[in-house]
Design a protein around this motif. Structure first.
Motif, mmCIF file in Angstrom:
data_model
loop_
_atom_site.group_PDB
_atom_site.id
_atom_site.type_symbol
_atom_site.label_atom_id
_atom_site.label_comp_id
_atom_site.label_asym_id
_atom_site.label_seq_id
_atom_site.Cartn_x
_atom_site.Cartn_y
_atom_site.Cartn_z
ATOM 1 N N GLN A 86 1.068 -0.823 -0.441
ATOM 2 C CA GLN A 86 0.174 0.571 0.037
ATOM 3 C C GLN A 86 0.907 1.044 -0.540
ATOM 4 O OE1 GLN A 86 -2.772 -0.378 2.868
ATOM 5 N NE2 GLN A 86 -3.707 2.019 2.938
ATOM 6 N N LEU A 87 1.652 1.401 1.081
ATOM 7 C CA LEU A 87 2.907 2.651 0.522
ATOM 8 C C LEU A 87 3.151 2.377 -0.222
ATOM 9 C CD1 LEU A 87 4.383 2.298 5.000
ATOM 10 C CD2 LEU A 87 2.366 3.802 3.733
ATOM 11 N N ARG A 88 3.720 1.662 -0.753
ATOM 12 C CA ARG A 88 4.402 1.141 -2.167
ATOM 13 C C ARG A 88 3.448 1.884 -3.296
ATOM 14 N NH1 ARG A 88 7.508 -3.610 -3.048
ATOM 15 N NH2 ARG A 88 5.842 -4.442 -3.733
ATOM 16 N N LEU A 89 2.434 2.039 -3.423
ATOM 17 C CA LEU A 89 1.713 2.639 -4.380
ATOM 18 C C LEU A 89 1.409 3.737 -4.387
ATOM 19 C CD1 LEU A 89 -0.425 -0.793 -4.583
ATOM 20 C CD2 LEU A 89 0.535 -0.433 -6.270
ATOM 21 N N SER A 90 1.175 4.704 -2.969
ATOM 22 C CA SER A 90 1.539 5.303 -2.758
ATOM 23 C C SER A 90 2.374 6.555 -3.302
ATOM 24 C CB SER A 90 1.004 6.018 -1.071
ATOM 25 O OG SER A 90 2.219 5.608 -0.456
ATOM 26 N N GLY A 91 3.567 5.680 -3.592
ATOM 27 C CA GLY A 91 4.512 6.700 -4.018
ATOM 28 C C GLY A 91 6.052 6.983 -2.983
ATOM 29 N N ALA A 92 5.912 6.194 -1.305
ATOM 30 C CA ALA A 92 6.515 6.893 -1.149
ATOM 31 C C ALA A 92 8.344 6.905 -1.281
ATOM 32 C CB ALA A 92 5.964 5.708 0.744
#
Length: 250
Positions: free
Chosen positions: A70-76
């Motif tokens: 989820q964080l990876r998809l958020s662009g973190a």
């Protein structure tokens, strides 16, 4: 836009994070997700986390991996495991392995709140520190051992023995009392390690009261993510840690 990703162990003082985001530069985004939604473990303090087995289960790789995608998809651009006891419970070497595993799974720089405290104290040049922990004595002792492994001298240690639920509803008066209880003249900074504590709103009052830097869990966790992304932010309302430049790379 700099996007910072945080894995959080439970619903407690997570509202400190949007508060910090509001105080930071407008091009910094703070994304917070639960490490394992519906998990069976409590937060970062209290009786459960006085036991090493609970801390180890909370920081297990499969629990942390649950929120990584989820964080990876958020662009973190960097990810921090926003739990103190869920990282120091592994010891110095085990916590390093935990972070390496997280970084590999996330495909980005990673750290944890326990390492954030060590790096932040070094950034401030504070080698002698006092620790005011909400944890029971055994958990507070493990955190002190972790700090010593990181090269810091613990001059005073106070264990309040509060539960997660109790710490999560503490207000400014209780947080100030915890800091006062451990402050020692020889300490160059005071550390309050529980991510369940709401501390962001009272950081200026804490530092005025004690006359020295105060490092708190959610504050150093966000600073650590900024360090990993090479961002420098000067925001006095977030304490002495955010009034120092440049951010030291460790």
């Amino acid at each position: 836009m700099t996007a910072l990703g945080f894995l959080h162990p439970r619903h407690s003082a997570e509202d400190d994070y949007p508060r910090i985001e509001q105080l930071l530069a407008s091009d910094i985004r703070v994304d917070l997700v639960r490490a394992e939604p519906g998990g069976d473990l409590e937060g970062d303090s209290g009786g459960d986390l006085g036991r090493a087995d609970a801390s180890l289960r909370m920081g297990a790789p499969h629990r942390l991996a649950a929120g990584v995608e989820q964080l990876r998809l958020s662009g973190a651009e960097a990810i921090v495991w926003a739990s103190t006891s869920g990282s120091f419970g592994y010891g110095w070497e085990g916590a390093h392995e935990q972070v390496r595993t997280l970084a590999t799974a996330a495909g980005m720089p990673a750290s944890s709140t326990s390492f954030a405290f060590v790096h932040a104290a070094r950034e401030l040049g504070a080698a002698r520190i006092a620790v005011g922990a909400t944890y029971p004595a055994d958990g507070a002792g493990l955190f002190a051992e972790f700090l010593r492994a990181g090269g810091l001298e613990v001059t005073a240690l106070h264990a309040a023995g509060a539960t997660a639920e109790e710490a999560g509803v503490w207000g400014e008066a209780e947080v100030l009392a915890l800091a006062r209880a451990v402050d020692a003249s020889g300490a160059e900074a005071v550390l309050l390690p529980d991510t369940a504590l709401h501390t962001v709103a009272c950081l200026p009052a804490l530092e005025r009261e004690l006359g020295k830097p105060v490092l708190t869990a959610n504050q150093v966790t966000v600073w650590e993510a900024l360090r990993l992304t090479d961002r420098r932010v000067n925001e006095p309302r977030l304490g002495a840690l955010f009034r120092r430049e440049p951010i030291v790379q460790v």
